[in-house]
Design an enzyme around this catalytic site. Structure first.
Site, PDB file in Angstrom:
ATOM      1  N   ASP A 189       0.816  -1.212   0.000  1.00  0.00           N
ATOM      2  CA  ASP A 189       0.000   0.000   0.000  1.00  0.00           C
ATOM      3  C   ASP A 189       0.848   1.260   0.000  1.00  0.00           C
ATOM      4  O   ASP A 189       0.554   2.227  -0.711  1.00  0.00           O
ATOM      5  CB  ASP A 189      -0.949   0.003   1.202  1.00  0.00           C
ATOM      6  CG  ASP A 189      -2.200  -0.819   0.948  1.00  0.00           C
ATOM      7  OD1 ASP A 189      -2.158  -1.715   0.071  1.00  0.00           O
ATOM      8  OD2 ASP A 189      -3.218  -0.589   1.620  1.00  0.00           O
ATOM      9  N   ASN A 211      -4.751  -2.271  -4.574  1.00  0.00           N
ATOM     10  CA  ASN A 211      -5.967  -2.372  -3.754  1.00  0.00           C
ATOM     11  C   ASN A 211      -5.843  -1.488  -2.517  1.00  0.00           C
ATOM     12  O   ASN A 211      -6.348  -1.812  -1.446  1.00  0.00           O
ATOM     13  CB  ASN A 211      -6.215  -3.826  -3.351  1.00  0.00           C
ATOM     14  CG  ASN A 211      -7.646  -4.067  -2.881  1.00  0.00           C
ATOM     15  OD1 ASN A 211      -8.526  -3.236  -3.085  1.00  0.00           O
ATOM     16  ND2 ASN A 211      -7.880  -5.201  -2.247  1.00  0.00           N
ATOM     17  N   ASP A 243     -11.141  -3.177  11.766  1.00  0.00           N
ATOM     18  CA  ASP A 243     -10.069  -4.083  11.343  1.00  0.00           C
ATOM     19  C   ASP A 243      -9.704  -5.053  12.466  1.00  0.00           C
ATOM     20  O   ASP A 243      -9.604  -6.262  12.255  1.00  0.00           O
ATOM     21  CB  ASP A 243      -8.840  -3.287  10.916  1.00  0.00           C
ATOM     22  CG  ASP A 243      -9.047  -2.587   9.581  1.00  0.00           C
ATOM     23  OD1 ASP A 243     -10.015  -2.934   8.863  1.00  0.00           O
ATOM     24  OD2 ASP A 243      -8.257  -1.690   9.253  1.00  0.00           O
ATOM     25  N   GLU A 272     -11.078  -5.069   1.643  1.00  0.00           N
ATOM     26  CA  GLU A 272     -10.300  -5.772   0.624  1.00  0.00           C
ATOM     27  C   GLU A 272     -11.066  -6.946   0.020  1.00  0.00           C
ATOM     28  O   GLU A 272     -10.832  -7.335  -1.116  1.00  0.00           O
ATOM     29  CB  GLU A 272      -8.977  -6.242   1.227  1.00  0.00           C
ATOM     30  CG  GLU A 272      -7.924  -5.162   1.371  1.00  0.00           C
ATOM     31  CD  GLU A 272      -8.108  -4.253   2.564  1.00  0.00           C
ATOM     32  OE1 GLU A 272      -7.180  -3.497   2.872  1.00  0.00           O
ATOM     33  OE2 GLU A 272      -9.191  -4.274   3.200  1.00  0.00           O
ATOM     34  N   HIS A 314      -5.050  -9.491   3.389  1.00  0.00           N
ATOM     35  CA  HIS A 314      -4.000  -9.681   4.388  1.00  0.00           C
ATOM     36  C   HIS A 314      -4.546 -10.031   5.766  1.00  0.00           C
ATOM     37  O   HIS A 314      -3.972 -10.862   6.489  1.00  0.00           O
ATOM     38  CB  HIS A 314      -3.137  -8.426   4.467  1.00  0.00           C
ATOM     39  CG  HIS A 314      -3.897  -7.161   4.748  1.00  0.00           C
ATOM     40  ND1 HIS A 314      -3.469  -6.205   5.636  1.00  0.00           N
ATOM     41  CD2 HIS A 314      -5.076  -6.664   4.264  1.00  0.00           C
ATOM     42  CE1 HIS A 314      -4.310  -5.206   5.670  1.00  0.00           C
ATOM     43  NE2 HIS A 314      -5.297  -5.461   4.844  1.00  0.00           N
ATOM     44  N   ARG A 315      -5.663  -9.424   6.157  1.00  0.00           N
ATOM     45  CA  ARG A 315      -6.165  -9.652   7.515  1.00  0.00           C
ATOM     46  C   ARG A 315      -6.778 -11.046   7.669  1.00  0.00           C
ATOM     47  O   ARG A 315      -6.743 -11.615   8.756  1.00  0.00           O
ATOM     48  CB  ARG A 315      -7.155  -8.557   7.886  1.00  0.00           C
ATOM     49  CG  ARG A 315      -6.514  -7.171   7.827  1.00  0.00           C
ATOM     50  CD  ARG A 315      -7.039  -6.194   8.837  1.00  0.00           C
ATOM     51  NE  ARG A 315      -6.372  -4.907   8.671  1.00  0.00           N
ATOM     52  CZ  ARG A 315      -5.172  -4.612   9.155  1.00  0.00           C
ATOM     53  NH1 ARG A 315      -4.507  -5.504   9.853  1.00  0.00           N
ATOM     54  NH2 ARG A 315      -4.641  -3.419   8.937  1.00  0.00           N
ATOM     55  N   LYS A 342       0.570  -6.669   1.904  1.00  0.00           N
ATOM     56  CA  LYS A 342      -0.177  -5.403   1.857  1.00  0.00           C
ATOM     57  C   LYS A 342       0.187  -4.504   3.026  1.00  0.00           C
ATOM     58  O   LYS A 342       0.274  -3.282   2.870  1.00  0.00           O
ATOM     59  CB  LYS A 342      -1.680  -5.683   1.835  1.00  0.00           C
ATOM     60  CG  LYS A 342      -2.550  -4.434   1.749  1.00  0.00           C
ATOM     61  CD  LYS A 342      -4.011  -4.803   1.632  1.00  0.00           C
ATOM     62  CE  LYS A 342      -4.901  -3.571   1.633  1.00  0.00           C
ATOM     63  NZ  LYS A 342      -4.721  -2.720   0.441  1.00  0.00           N
TER      64      LYS A 342
END
Length: 436
Positions: free
Chosen positions: A49, A92, A323, A351, A396-397, A422
């Site tokens: 990012d 993204n 998040d 995402e 990623h999460r 990311k």
């Protein structure tokens, strides 16, 4: 597809230094680029990012240098990008795409903004509508309301509305309001933003307001429904700014301490943090973990050091930490009872559609899951299904959250593990230092 098999761990304990916050990193880069003067940015996150933001700024004529690892010098352009036309690819990275859309709308240039396929599925119509009310000329190059976008020189705003006054919905993404707050000082006029509906993810707006102050711009916040930016303001470099550790990334290690015995300490965030996700520690404490906190660190220990003690299930509105709330969803697998996470409709425009993805993957390890429009309810199984194959949806999460299953003692396979690049390229290596 590339995958990573995570072996079961028996303990989790140790200390790690967090990478820089994604939210702070990309906001800081854009403000430093737009400011008068040169800014030294220390501790910048090294991730996909931030690379997208750095590449975009360079394409727009902003000069920057990497002086040491994670430390950069950005030469501000004083409010106007030198390059007045170009095509930007932003992957993204919502923290790059949304603010750059707003800033470029005020630049009197011709720009095209594109991203990966998922970025083109993430809504941006409410931000575009708000900018059009100010006189911005923005066209959709694909589906109405979604990227990619073409930006043309804007009209005289006084032909559209007196002053720089606009409205934006607050219940889809807080990044829309952040983008407007960062862009409107470039107009030099009195500006007012009215938020329609409930503003979600308020702590992320607090990050934005804090950083605007650091760069010399004052915003008069009237509750959470109106924001006033007085005229004749511009960005000025604070000379040096340090990026905090990423509080969202901290959640995985604090969770590891809660389910793996601990103590696990994260350094880089603490009592002085400007990030709302530090409140994850409060939710973890509600689930029974023991939390300690200092100026620049947080530490988590399980309910008891011995393995086998469960966390406590909770029913909580986690709109303020969307998040980090994903980490709570996986921790629900190790809680006594049913956990309900409410008011997280914003998961659907991240995402990936995180509500749907989380429900699908939690069921793979044996959980009973109820998925609502803005909530998820999770009941853990008597025993987790070993060696479940977890899909990560290029998110990623998802990858980082489900690694906690192995920390708690159940082997698991994570597909596409490199998606963590990311925000945290070395995540699995760092996790291995504390979970053994």
């Amino acid at each position: 597809m590339e995958h990573l098999d995570l072996s079961p761990c028996s303990t989790a304990a140790g200390t790690i230094r967090l990478p820089g916050s994604k939210s702070i990193s990309n906001r800081t880069l854009l403000l430093a680029a737009l400011a008068h003067g040169t800014t030294e940015v220390r501790g910048l996150l090294d991730s996909d990012d931030t690379r997208r933001m750095l590449e975009a700024l360079q394409a727009l004529g902003v000069e920057w240098e990497e002086v040491t690892e994670r430390d950069y010098v950005v030469h501000g352009v004083g409010g106007a990008f030198p390059v007045k036309s170009g095509e930007l690819f932003l992957g993204n990275a919502g923290t790059a795409f949304r603010p750059l859309t707003a800033a470029l709308a005020l630049m009197d240039g011709n720009y095209t903004l594109k991203g990966v396929a998922r970025m083109h599925e993430r809504p941006i119509g409410d931000l575009v509508d708000a900018l059009r009310k100010l006189g911005a000329q923005i066209d959709y190059l694909g589906q109405e309301g979604y990227p990619p976008l073409r930006i043309r020189p804007w009209q005289n705003p006084h032909d559209v509305t007196p002053g720089l006054h606009t409205q934006v919905r607050g219940d889809v993404s807080s990044q829309f309001l952040t983008a407007l707050l960062m862009a409107l000082p470039l107009g030099g006029e009195d500006a007012r933003i009215e938020v329609v509906g409930e503003l979600i993810s308020k702590p992320y707006i607090e990050i934005t307001l804090n950083l605007l102050r650091r760069f010399g711009v004052h915003v008069d916040r009237r509750g959470w429904n109106e924001f006033h930016l007085p005229a004749r303001q511009s960005y000025h470099s604070p000379k040096t700014i340090r990026v905090e550790g990423d509080a969202s990334s901290a959640s995985y290690f604090l969770a590891a301490g809660a389910i793996g015995g601990g103590p696990v300490r994260v350094e880089g965030v603490g009592n002085s943090s400007i990030q709302g996700d530090v409140k994850f520690a409060e939710t973890l404490a509600q689930m029974g973990a023991l939390i300690a906190m200092g100026e620049d660190w947080i530490e988590a220990t399980g309910p008891i050091v011995a393995r086998g003690k469960k966390l406590t299930a909770i029913d909580a509105d986690l709109n303020h930490i969307p998040d980090a709330a994903m980490t709570i969803a996986v921790l629900a697998l190790f809680a006594d009872g049913t956990t309900t996470i409410r008011n997280v409709a914003s998961w659907r425009v991240k995402e990936t559609d995180r509500l749907s993805a989380m429900a699908i993957e939690l069921r793979k390890v044996g959980a009973a899951v109820e998925e609502g429009t803005d909530y998820i309810r999770i009941t853990p199984p008597a025993a987790l299904v070993p060696n479940a194959v977890i899909d990560t949806y290029d998110d990623h999460r998802m990858a980082m959250c489900f690694s906690l299953v192995a920390v708690a003692g159940t082997p698991i396979r994570v597909n596409d593990p490199k998606c963590v690049a990311k925000t945290f390229p070395e995540y699995f290596e760092v996790l291995a230092r504390v979970a053994r």
